[in-house]
Design an enzyme around this catalytic site. Structure first.
Site, PDB file in Angstrom:
ATOM      1  N   GLU A 120     -12.250  84.032 -17.543  1.00 15.99           N
ATOM      2  CA  GLU A 120     -11.398  83.115 -16.777  1.00 15.99           C
ATOM      3  C   GLU A 120     -10.609  82.241 -17.756  1.00 15.99           C
ATOM      4  OE1 GLU A 120     -13.297  79.876 -14.554  1.00 15.99           O
ATOM      5  OE2 GLU A 120     -12.024  80.387 -12.844  1.00 15.99           O
ATOM      6  N   LYS A 137     -19.390  63.174  -6.423  1.00 17.57           N
ATOM      7  CA  LYS A 137     -18.946  62.895  -7.790  1.00 17.57           C
ATOM      8  C   LYS A 137     -17.731  63.762  -8.116  1.00 17.57           C
ATOM      9  CE  LYS A 137     -19.710  64.381 -11.937  1.00 17.57           C
ATOM     10  NZ  LYS A 137     -18.361  64.152 -12.476  1.00 17.57           N
ATOM     11  N   GLU A 159     -19.678  77.329  -5.650  1.00 17.21           N
ATOM     12  CA  GLU A 159     -18.379  78.009  -5.689  1.00 17.21           C
ATOM     13  C   GLU A 159     -17.929  77.947  -7.135  1.00 17.21           C
ATOM     14  OE1 GLU A 159     -16.016  76.054  -2.690  1.00 17.21           O
ATOM     15  OE2 GLU A 159     -17.219  76.877  -1.071  1.00 17.21           O
ATOM     16  N   CYS A 186      -9.142  78.728  -9.034  1.00 18.56           N
ATOM     17  CA  CYS A 186     -10.230  79.713  -9.011  1.00 18.56           C
ATOM     18  C   CYS A 186      -9.829  80.983  -8.271  1.00 18.56           C
ATOM     19  CB  CYS A 186     -11.445  79.098  -8.353  1.00 18.56           C
ATOM     20  SG  CYS A 186     -11.068  78.394  -6.732  1.00 18.56           S
TER      21      CYS A 186
HETATM   22  P1  NAD Z   1     -16.985  72.037 -14.615  1.00 18.44           P
HETATM   23  O1  NAD Z   1     -18.101  72.944 -14.271  1.00 18.44           O
HETATM   24  O2  NAD Z   1     -16.777  71.680 -16.032  1.00 18.44           O
HETATM   25  O3  NAD Z   1     -17.145  70.634 -13.854  1.00 18.44           O
HETATM   26  C1  NAD Z   1     -17.204  70.566 -12.454  1.00 18.44           C
HETATM   27  C2  NAD Z   1     -17.936  69.303 -12.063  1.00 18.44           C
HETATM   28  O4  NAD Z   1     -19.288  69.407 -12.489  1.00 18.44           O
HETATM   29  C3  NAD Z   1     -17.390  68.023 -12.689  1.00 18.44           C
HETATM   30  O5  NAD Z   1     -17.470  66.989 -11.733  1.00 18.44           O
HETATM   31  C4  NAD Z   1     -18.341  67.789 -13.840  1.00 18.44           C
HETATM   32  O6  NAD Z   1     -18.443  66.438 -14.231  1.00 18.44           O
HETATM   33  C5  NAD Z   1     -19.647  68.270 -13.258  1.00 18.44           C
HETATM   34  N1  NAD Z   1     -20.638  68.708 -14.235  1.00 18.44           N
HETATM   35  C6  NAD Z   1     -20.431  69.279 -15.450  1.00 18.44           C
HETATM   36  N2  NAD Z   1     -21.614  69.533 -16.054  1.00 18.44           N
HETATM   37  C7  NAD Z   1     -22.587  69.117 -15.201  1.00 18.44           C
HETATM   38  C8  NAD Z   1     -24.012  69.111 -15.251  1.00 18.44           C
HETATM   39  N3  NAD Z   1     -24.678  69.588 -16.303  1.00 18.44           N
HETATM   40  N4  NAD Z   1     -24.690  68.618 -14.201  1.00 18.44           N
HETATM   41  C9  NAD Z   1     -24.027  68.153 -13.111  1.00 18.44           C
HETATM   42  N5  NAD Z   1     -22.686  68.105 -13.020  1.00 18.44           N
HETATM   43  C10 NAD Z   1     -21.978  68.602 -14.040  1.00 18.44           C
HETATM   44  O7  NAD Z   1     -15.693  72.680 -13.966  1.00 18.44           O
HETATM   45  P2  NAD Z   1     -14.190  72.166 -14.095  1.00 18.44           P
HETATM   46  O8  NAD Z   1     -13.726  72.464 -15.471  1.00 18.44           O
HETATM   47  O9  NAD Z   1     -14.101  70.766 -13.573  1.00 18.44           O
HETATM   48  O10 NAD Z   1     -13.431  73.071 -13.030  1.00 18.44           O
HETATM   49  C11 NAD Z   1     -12.912  74.331 -13.309  1.00 18.44           C
HETATM   50  C12 NAD Z   1     -13.840  75.412 -12.809  1.00 18.44           C
HETATM   51  O11 NAD Z   1     -14.052  75.260 -11.405  1.00 18.44           O
HETATM   52  C13 NAD Z   1     -13.284  76.812 -12.990  1.00 18.44           C
HETATM   53  O12 NAD Z   1     -14.278  77.667 -13.465  1.00 18.44           O
HETATM   54  C14 NAD Z   1     -12.891  77.206 -11.566  1.00 18.44           C
HETATM   55  O13 NAD Z   1     -12.851  78.578 -11.335  1.00 18.44           O
HETATM   56  C15 NAD Z   1     -13.936  76.535 -10.768  1.00 18.44           C
HETATM   57  N6  NAD Z   1     -13.513  76.380  -9.372  1.00 18.44           N
HETATM   58  C16 NAD Z   1     -14.085  77.195  -8.431  1.00 18.44           C
HETATM   59  C17 NAD Z   1     -13.690  77.099  -7.103  1.00 18.44           C
HETATM   60  C18 NAD Z   1     -14.293  77.990  -6.045  1.00 18.44           C
HETATM   61  O14 NAD Z   1     -14.067  77.713  -4.875  1.00 18.44           O
HETATM   62  N7  NAD Z   1     -15.023  79.020  -6.385  1.00 18.44           N
HETATM   63  C19 NAD Z   1     -12.729  76.151  -6.727  1.00 18.44           C
HETATM   64  C20 NAD Z   1     -12.184  75.340  -7.706  1.00 18.44           C
HETATM   65  C21 NAD Z   1     -12.594  75.464  -9.029  1.00 18.44           C
END
Ligand code: NAD
Length: 484
Positions: free
Chosen positions: A387, A175, A251, A285
């Protein structure tokens, strides 16, 4: 400006299905609608998971050499579509095309090829006992993998998860983030052409809570979840996974420190800091938005870094000269700007940026922010602790090595750090002392795919990469063989 229109669909059991309420996809650089995607509900999620479950029976038993062949074909097709995928990623994310062309798509190919080869060459342990019995370890795929990706680097995340999951014999339901579904939909078409059997790869679209994401994490037939996203979301997913004890790899967020010692090569330090601060508009990230500079170099570094930052071209992501693209959405831009206001209210000073650039139409409608340097914020201030996920960095002087380590470790995250020094002994000491999953010395964002990747503290659970991915995506059994 000519806009494309992408009608995105789910990919379930080898078929492209456009079913469910539609949501709009917007180009971050102008906020123009460029596509539409269906939201998966309980029916589509269940269909995708059941398709993956059925396909698992065969895929898990497919000879590893055959799996490798299909994955290699997939990788080659991605390579063949490099220019198109680079373009799509820019429509999805608003990232400068120059960054996509500079190594981004080759890394996506590498994510698939590396694990295709790795899975075909890994061995297993065997222990002959004194009594003549033999113990050996058998590795088998776990089952149906739910792969949930964020919006900032969609194709890289999708392949970083698909590569090992598929190579080790699992089937997947992927997804992508609701803000960036186009690239992953196109990737599914490429995977289809590569000849994966129906159900081995499924892609569904939708939101997180009360939508496709949550339904997937609660589904009893899902065996493991690889999630990349915000720390708060990781905590919610962990709770959703608990009733059926799904295996998880997270992650999560980061707030990396970029520590520059007085003996660092100044030219290189500026160049590395530009990348670790503003790559992907700072929506990264692994970024190093907390710049710590040892006092003897502080003024010189500041002057050069400030000039270099102010010279970065912000605007049209398809202009090859652009270095800073658009933030993902107006809400996110507002959130990033709120940190700048917070910093100013707390007495910090904006040295560069802090505002939206003046751009011609249609980019005046986009989510742009000038790369921003904030000075005189305190390490415990929210702007230095939370962040921000945008092109906003703080710069703080320090005197002693121990002080830099204390500031760097004084946040709840522990994903990555950058250390810039010519002193090897110091680099080794900091490598041990810093609380971060990855530490770069005199560089940024370079990594062999064999090493572990992941975060400490609130930046994640588990590691992926090389045999760490093998651990996560396989189940181990001990077989004790009698000699009787
Ligand atoms: P997010 O957590 O809002 O969403 C990520 C994904 O999770 C999306 O596909 C979203 O639809 C899904 N999601 C959201 N709520 C959910 C739930 N309750 N149940 C299941 N799925 C759910 O994150 P974002 O805003 O898309 O991305 C930014 C974040 O990602 C930042 O915090 C960044 O640091 C992190 N990030 C981390 C890494 C790493 O390798 N550590 C890499 C890239 C991004």
């Amino acid at each position: 400006m000519d806009y494309p229109f992408f009608q995105v669909s789910h990919y379930i059991n080898g078929q492209f299905i456009n079913r469910g309420p539609q949501f709009e996809i917007r180009y971050p650089a102008t906020n123009q609608v460029i596509g539409s995607a269906p939201e998966a509900g309980a029916t589509e999620v269940d269909e995708a998971v059941q398709a993956a479950r059925r396909a698992f029976a065969q895929w898990s038993r497919t000879p590893v050499a055959e799996r490798r062949q299909i994955l290699k074909r997939f990788a080659q097709l991605i390579r063949d579509h490099e220019a198109e995928l680079a373009t799509i990623e820019t429509w999805d994310v608003g990232r400068p095309i120059s960054e996509n062309r500079a190594g981004y798509i080759p890394r996506i190919v590498a994510n698939i090829e590396f694990f295709a080869d790795f899975a075909a060459t890994h061995g297993s342990e065997a222990y002959p006992m004194d009594n003549g019995y033999i113990n050996y370890v058998l590795r088998q795929p776990v089952g149906v993998a739910a792969l949930i990706a964020p919006w900032n680097i969609p194709l890289l995340q999708a392949t970083w998860k698909m590569g090992p999951a598929l190579a080790f014999g699992n089937t997947v339901v992927l997804k992508p983030a609701e803000l960036t579904p186009i690239g992953t939909w196109r990737l599914a078409q490429i995977a289809h052409a590569a000849g994966f059997p129906p159900g081995v790869i499924n892609v569904i679209h939708g939101f997180g809570p009360d939508s496709a994401g949550e339904l997937l994490t609660r589904h009893p037939e899902v065996n493991l979840i690889s999630f990349t996203g915000e720390t708060t979301t990781g905590k919610i997913i962990m709770a959703a996974a608990a009733p059926t004890l799904k295996r998880v790899s997270f992650e999560l967020g980061g707030k990396g420190a970029n520590i520059i010692f007085a003996d660092a090569d100044i030219e290189r330090a500026v160049a590395i800091s530009l990348r670790s601060s503003f790559f992907n508009q700072g929506e990264f990230c692994l970024a190093g938005p907390r710049i710590l500079v040892q006092r003897p170099l502080y003024e010189t570094f500041l002057e050069r870094f400030q000039a270099a930052t102010a010279a970065l071209k912000v605007g049209d992501p398809f202009d090859p000269a652009t270095r800073v693209g658009a933030l993902i959405a107006p809400e996110h831009l507002a959130r990033v700007r709120s940190y700048i206001e917070l910093a100013c209210a707390g007495g910090a000073r904006i040295l560069t940026g802090g505002e939206q650039p003046h751009l011609p139409r249609p980019f005046d409608q986009g989510n742009f922010l000038l790369p921003t340097i904030i000075a005189e914020a305190q390490p415990h201030d929210r702007v230095c602790q939370e962040e921000i996920f945008g092109p906003v960095v703080t710069i703080v002087p320090f005197d002693e090595e121990e002080e830099a380590v204390a500031i760097a470790n004084g946040v709840s995250y522990g994903l990555s750090a950058v250390v810039q020094t010519r002193d090897v002994g110091r680099a080794v000491r900091l490598g041990a002392a810093l609380e971060a999953g990855t530490i770069w010395v005199n560089d940024f964002f370079v990594r062999d795919l064999r090493v572990p990747f992941g975060g400490m503290k609130q930046s994640g659970i588990g590691r992926e990469g090389g045999h760490y991915s093998l651990e996560f995506y396989t189940e181990v059994k001990t077989i004790c063989l009698s000699n009787q």
